[in-house]
Design an enzyme around this catalytic site. Structure first.
Site, short mmCIF file in Angstrom:
data_model
loop_
_atom_site.label_atom_id
_atom_site.label_comp_id
_atom_site.label_asym_id
_atom_site.label_seq_id
_atom_site.Cartn_x
_atom_site.Cartn_y
_atom_site.Cartn_z
N LYS A 115 3.32 9.17 12.04
CA LYS A 115 2.81 8.75 13.35
C LYS A 115 2.28 9.92 14.17
O LYS A 115 1.32 9.76 14.92
CB LYS A 115 3.89 8.01 14.13
N LYS A 207 0.96 0.17 4.16
CA LYS A 207 1.74 -1.00 4.62
C LYS A 207 0.94 -1.78 5.67
O LYS A 207 0.14 -1.20 6.41
CB LYS A 207 3.12 -0.57 5.14
N LYS A 210 0.70 -2.91 12.59
CA LYS A 210 0.15 -3.38 13.86
C LYS A 210 -1.03 -2.54 14.31
O LYS A 210 -1.92 -3.00 15.00
CB LYS A 210 1.23 -3.29 14.94
#
Ligand code: AQP
Length: 344
Positions: A115, A207, A210
């Site tokens: 991230k 994956k 969102k």
């Protein structure tokens, strides 16, 4: 280790685009576990602000996740449904865990690396300390079981390390305050079924997420039948027919992903799906997948939209859940303060 009463805790971030991965990896299990356990399900808004959030969107997404919980079949009367920021014990225990957890442990967390990316110096301290807050979420209730997707496995291992270190560091004080040999349980991750890691529909190596800029990478729970059909029809596949056994899915991540999604939606296994579809090409399989997905997700999406619009009802559910969660958390925090030697 002493026996702790069985209790389930898990959370979902209100960061928008609630998707099929969240649904199959987490929510379906949340619903299943209600039959055998007391459960606490949390909309983790404190986690959401580890990356920038628009306040109005955060409010909207908090109601959206709550509506998804209820529409999927979580019983907010029998269990506890609330948003994290309403119970201060999460943040309080997270601070204690900031002092128990080690820099070396956090430095190994792959989610932070992914991230924060290359701009690590500019990431928030909160994003770095995220796993300590997650440990606090679970342990402030002394929860024993945590249903999550595969991506959370490493954070759960860290939670166990933190619990263990606290129990060892304060063993004497824990015993002298009448808590026996351990105050915190070592919570068990529940990562089961054919869809513990649902992958992007555009790229079987990533994956479903969102934050993927392509809406075609994911099925949102708010998608209508046409959107679901379009997205599955366009999903990346390979030119071969489906294999007859799961071993034949090796090295075929997109095929593996779609078969896993089918199995999870049907509540069966990849083997059973391949018994029915082995040897067939993707166009027939995708048509069956669309039909199944619309049948299963359509009613959930519709109910979610209906509930989400009723702000008074959703906010009432969260307030009521928070009041009940606060009772458990504050009792445990009082014990933690005694164990640490804080005067109160
Ligand atoms: N792709 C997935 N497959 C299976 N389970 C998944 N989960 C998330 N993605 C998948 C599980 O959903 C629960 C809630 O996770 P979260 O709130 O952390 O959501 P996220 O989608 O991982 O959200 P982010 O971090 O806001 O977004 P991205 O990934 O876009 O950066 C957890 O139990 C999780 O395991």
């Amino acid at each position: 280790m002493a026996a702790f009463p069985q209790l389930v805790f898990s959370g979902v971030q209100p960061t928008g685009n609630f998707h099929l991965g969240n649904y199959l990896g987490a929510l379906v299990k949340f619903v299943e576990m209600q039959a055998s356990y007391d459960c606490i399900y949390c909309v983790v808004d404190l986690h959401a602000i580890t990356v920038p959030q628009d306040p109005a969107e955060l409010t909207k997404h908090t109601r959206e996740v709550t509506a998804a919980f209820l529409a999927s079949g979580i019983d907010a009367r029998k269990n506890i449904v609330f948003n994290q920021s309403q119970v201060s014990g999460h943040a309080e225990l997270a601070w204690v865990f900031n002092c128990v957890s080690r820099l070396g442990w956090l430095n190994r967390m792959t989610q932070f690396k992914e991230k924060a990316g290359k701009d690590r110096e500019n990431a928030s301290v909160g994003l770095y300390a995220y796993p300590n807050l997650m440990a606090a979420d679970i342990l402030v209730y002394r929860a024993t079981h945590v249903p999550v997707g595969e991506d959370q496995k490493q954070h759960l291992e860290l939670t166990r390390d933190i619990a263990q270190k606290f129990n060892v560091d304060f063993a004497e004080s824990i015993a002298s305050h009448g808590h026996g040999e351990a105050f915190f349980p070592l919570p068990e991750p529940i990562i089961q079924g054919p869809a513990t890691r649902v992958m992007s529909l555009r790229d079987g190596s990533k994956k479903m997420s969102k934050s993927d800029p392509s809406d075609y990478s994911r099925i949102n729970l708010s998608d209508d039948a046409d959107q679901i059909a379009q997205k599955f029809r366009k999903a990346k596949t390979d030119p071969d027919a489906l294999p007859s056994e799961t071993a034949g899915l090796a090295g075929r991540p997109e095929a593996d992903n779609l078969v896993g999604i089918f199995a999870a939606l049907r509540g069966s296994t990849k083997d059973a799906v391949l018994k029915d579809f082995g040897g067939q090409n993707f166009s027939g399989f995708k048509a069956a997948l669309v039909e199944l997905a619309v049948e299963k997700l359509g009613p959930v999406g519709a109910e979610m939209k209906r509930l989400q619009a009723d702000h008074a009802y959703i906010d009432g559910v969260l307030r009521d859940g928070a009041a009940r969660a606060r009772e458990i958390a504050s009792k445990n925090m009082t014990s933690v303060k005694d164990i640490l030697g804080f005067v109160r």
